[in-house]
Design a protein around this motif. Sequence first.
Motif, PDB file in Angstrom:
ATOM      1  N   ASP A 130       0.649  -0.989   0.087  1.00 47.80           N
ATOM      2  CA  ASP A 130       0.092  -0.103   0.032  1.00 47.80           C
ATOM      3  C   ASP A 130       0.894   1.282   0.045  1.00 47.80           C
ATOM      4  O   ASP A 130       0.424   2.283   0.684  1.00 47.80           O
ATOM      5  N   VAL A 131       1.858   1.303  -0.841  1.00 46.84           N
ATOM      6  CA  VAL A 131       2.936   2.328  -0.828  1.00 46.84           C
ATOM      7  C   VAL A 131       2.255   3.425  -1.633  1.00 46.84           C
ATOM      8  O   VAL A 131       1.857   2.960  -2.998  1.00 46.84           O
ATOM      9  N   VAL A 132       2.149   4.685  -1.191  1.00 48.25           N
ATOM     10  CA  VAL A 132       1.450   5.702  -1.907  1.00 48.25           C
ATOM     11  C   VAL A 132       2.748   6.578  -2.315  1.00 48.25           C
ATOM     12  O   VAL A 132       2.482   7.065  -3.670  1.00 48.25           O
ATOM     13  N   LEU A 133       3.936   6.806  -1.964  1.00 44.23           N
ATOM     14  CA  LEU A 133       4.850   7.634  -2.365  1.00 44.23           C
ATOM     15  C   LEU A 133       6.146   7.061  -1.854  1.00 44.23           C
ATOM     16  O   LEU A 133       6.436   6.958  -0.667  1.00 44.23           O
ATOM     17  N   VAL A 134       7.063   7.199  -2.412  1.00 43.40           N
ATOM     18  CA  VAL A 134       8.429   6.922  -2.337  1.00 43.40           C
ATOM     19  C   VAL A 134       9.430   8.372  -2.380  1.00 43.40           C
ATOM     20  O   VAL A 134       9.306   8.911  -3.579  1.00 43.40           O
ATOM     21  N   THR A 135      10.106   8.663  -1.488  1.00 49.37           N
ATOM     22  CA  THR A 135      10.885   9.816  -1.623  1.00 49.37           C
ATOM     23  C   THR A 135      12.475   9.395  -1.499  1.00 49.37           C
ATOM     24  O   THR A 135      12.790   8.437  -0.788  1.00 49.37           O
ATOM     25  N   LEU A 136      13.171   9.668  -2.399  1.00 53.19           N
ATOM     26  CA  LEU A 136      14.663   9.540  -2.541  1.00 53.19           C
ATOM     27  C   LEU A 136      15.555  10.648  -2.393  1.00 53.19           C
ATOM     28  O   LEU A 136      15.502  11.396  -3.430  1.00 53.19           O
ATOM     29  N   GLU A 137      16.405  10.526  -1.354  1.00 54.43           N
ATOM     30  CA  GLU A 137      17.413  11.711  -1.249  1.00 54.43           C
ATOM     31  C   GLU A 137      18.683  10.735  -1.187  1.00 54.43           C
ATOM     32  O   GLU A 137      19.000  10.144  -0.187  1.00 54.43           O
ATOM     33  N   ILE A 138      19.561  10.395  -2.260  1.00 60.03           N
ATOM     34  CA  ILE A 138      20.401   9.423  -2.452  1.00 60.03           C
ATOM     35  C   ILE A 138      21.677   9.833  -3.236  1.00 60.03           C
ATOM     36  O   ILE A 138      21.527  10.611  -3.903  1.00 60.03           O
ATOM     37  N   GLY A 139      22.816   9.412  -2.682  1.00 64.38           N
ATOM     38  CA  GLY A 139      23.966   9.536  -3.609  1.00 64.38           C
ATOM     39  C   GLY A 139      25.218  10.034  -2.428  1.00 64.38           C
ATOM     40  O   GLY A 139      26.357   9.809  -2.884  1.00 64.38           O
ATOM     41  N   GLY A 140      24.665  10.233  -1.310  1.00 63.60           N
ATOM     42  CA  GLY A 140      25.698  10.847  -0.245  1.00 63.60           C
ATOM     43  C   GLY A 140      26.666  10.034  -0.001  1.00 63.60           C
ATOM     44  O   GLY A 140      27.939  10.157   0.111  1.00 63.60           O
ATOM     45  N   ASN A 141      26.293   8.631   0.533  1.00 69.20           N
ATOM     46  CA  ASN A 141      27.171   7.789   0.803  1.00 69.20           C
ATOM     47  C   ASN A 141      28.174   7.222  -0.122  1.00 69.20           C
ATOM     48  O   ASN A 141      29.324   6.821  -0.112  1.00 69.20           O
ATOM     49  N   ASP A 142      28.089   7.542  -1.540  1.00 67.66           N
ATOM     50  CA  ASP A 142      28.823   7.242  -2.799  1.00 67.66           C
ATOM     51  C   ASP A 142      30.041   8.236  -2.788  1.00 67.66           C
ATOM     52  O   ASP A 142      30.920   8.056  -3.153  1.00 67.66           O
ATOM     53  N   LEU A 143      29.767   9.452  -2.032  1.00 68.20           N
ATOM     54  CA  LEU A 143      30.904  10.341  -1.949  1.00 68.20           C
ATOM     55  C   LEU A 143      31.610  10.279  -0.705  1.00 68.20           C
ATOM     56  O   LEU A 143      32.824  11.038  -0.462  1.00 68.20           O
TER      57      LEU A 143
ATOM     58  N   GLU B 171       2.910   2.529 -11.361  1.00 65.86           N
ATOM     59  CA  GLU B 171       1.951   3.695 -11.176  1.00 65.86           C
ATOM     60  C   GLU B 171       2.484   4.666  -9.819  1.00 65.86           C
ATOM     61  O   GLU B 171       2.071   5.494  -9.148  1.00 65.86           O
ATOM     62  N   LEU B 172       3.667   4.047  -9.377  1.00 63.45           N
ATOM     63  CA  LEU B 172       4.041   4.468  -8.086  1.00 63.45           C
ATOM     64  C   LEU B 172       4.451   6.113  -7.962  1.00 63.45           C
ATOM     65  O   LEU B 172       5.216   6.490  -9.025  1.00 63.45           O
ATOM     66  N   ASN B 173       4.098   6.785  -7.301  1.00 60.89           N
ATOM     67  CA  ASN B 173       4.758   8.186  -6.952  1.00 60.89           C
ATOM     68  C   ASN B 173       5.972   8.171  -6.328  1.00 60.89           C
ATOM     69  O   ASN B 173       6.210   7.736  -5.488  1.00 60.89           O
ATOM     70  N   ILE B 174       7.000   9.012  -7.449  1.00 66.13           N
ATOM     71  CA  ILE B 174       8.003   8.696  -6.680  1.00 66.13           C
ATOM     72  C   ILE B 174       8.951  10.233  -6.903  1.00 66.13           C
ATOM     73  O   ILE B 174       8.810  10.976  -7.899  1.00 66.13           O
ATOM     74  N   VAL B 175       9.465  10.495  -5.700  1.00 62.46           N
ATOM     75  CA  VAL B 175      10.069  12.003  -5.411  1.00 62.46           C
ATOM     76  C   VAL B 175      11.430  11.775  -5.354  1.00 62.46           C
ATOM     77  O   VAL B 175      11.976  11.222  -4.488  1.00 62.46           O
ATOM     78  N   LEU B 176      12.204  12.260  -6.338  1.00 60.27           N
ATOM     79  CA  LEU B 176      13.846  12.191  -6.360  1.00 60.27           C
ATOM     80  C   LEU B 176      14.406  13.603  -5.923  1.00 60.27           C
ATOM     81  O   LEU B 176      13.806  14.686  -6.624  1.00 60.27           O
ATOM     82  N   MET B 177      15.033  13.539  -4.939  1.00 59.05           N
ATOM     83  CA  MET B 177      15.949  14.837  -4.183  1.00 59.05           C
ATOM     84  C   MET B 177      17.149  15.037  -4.925  1.00 59.05           C
ATOM     85  O   MET B 177      17.859  14.087  -4.696  1.00 59.05           O
ATOM     86  N   THR B 178      17.575  16.396  -5.314  1.00 63.80           N
ATOM     87  CA  THR B 178      18.827  16.417  -5.289  1.00 63.80           C
ATOM     88  C   THR B 178      19.583  16.297  -3.866  1.00 63.80           C
ATOM     89  O   THR B 178      19.212  16.640  -2.975  1.00 63.80           O
ATOM     90  N   MET B 179      20.844  16.314  -3.792  1.00 64.92           N
ATOM     91  CA  MET B 179      21.806  16.235  -2.910  1.00 64.92           C
ATOM     92  C   MET B 179      22.020  17.861  -2.424  1.00 64.92           C
ATOM     93  O   MET B 179      22.355  18.751  -3.108  1.00 64.92           O
ATOM     94  N   TYR B 180      22.176  17.804  -1.031  1.00 66.53           N
ATOM     95  CA  TYR B 180      22.539  19.154  -0.215  1.00 66.53           C
ATOM     96  C   TYR B 180      24.012  19.031  -0.140  1.00 66.53           C
ATOM     97  O   TYR B 180      24.534  17.945   0.092  1.00 66.53           O
ATOM     98  N   ASN B 181      24.605  20.275   0.267  1.00 69.64           N
ATOM     99  CA  ASN B 181      26.198  20.416   0.260  1.00 69.64           C
ATOM    100  C   ASN B 181      26.106  20.636   1.855  1.00 69.64           C
ATOM    101  O   ASN B 181      25.772  21.577   2.290  1.00 69.64           O
TER     102      ASN B 181
END
Length: 161
Positions: free
Chosen positions: A1-14, A67-77
Amino acid sequence: DVVLVTLEIGGNDLLDLFFGYVVPGICPTLLESLQKEECVGILRDALDGFGPNLKQIMDRLQAADPELNIVLMTMYNPFSGAFSALDPFGELSLEGMPDTPFPEGVNDIIRAQAQTSGVTLVEVYPLFVGKGKEYIAQDIIHPNDTGYRVMADAVVAAVAR
């Protein structure tokens, strides 16, 4: 029953770059780092690996539920406005820098993937510029409660649109 997925991803790669090379002084300043093959190589490896990993994550999420709503966020410094010696490394790795081996950074990869995948993009990066002392926790990496509130508000505003 997932309605929204938010991703703030990539920091660990750095993290290997910052804690393994910058903090111990192997790559002490941005100018010196851009002249050292070892320093350029570690960031190149991180950027080259991040794009395919992000694509795979997005592909799997969308295959699981088209049909999943996905929000992809840019990374912050996290260093912006708080740690002047580290801030340029954050800017380079996240936003890229013209006339260097890195004209594009992690956030450029995120933006391109959001467009390719047709998901909602939330620009978190500009919200944190100069706000490291206000929005980053004592671990100097993660947001504090205020920083997380800024991110949540940005996601809510984007989803409401």
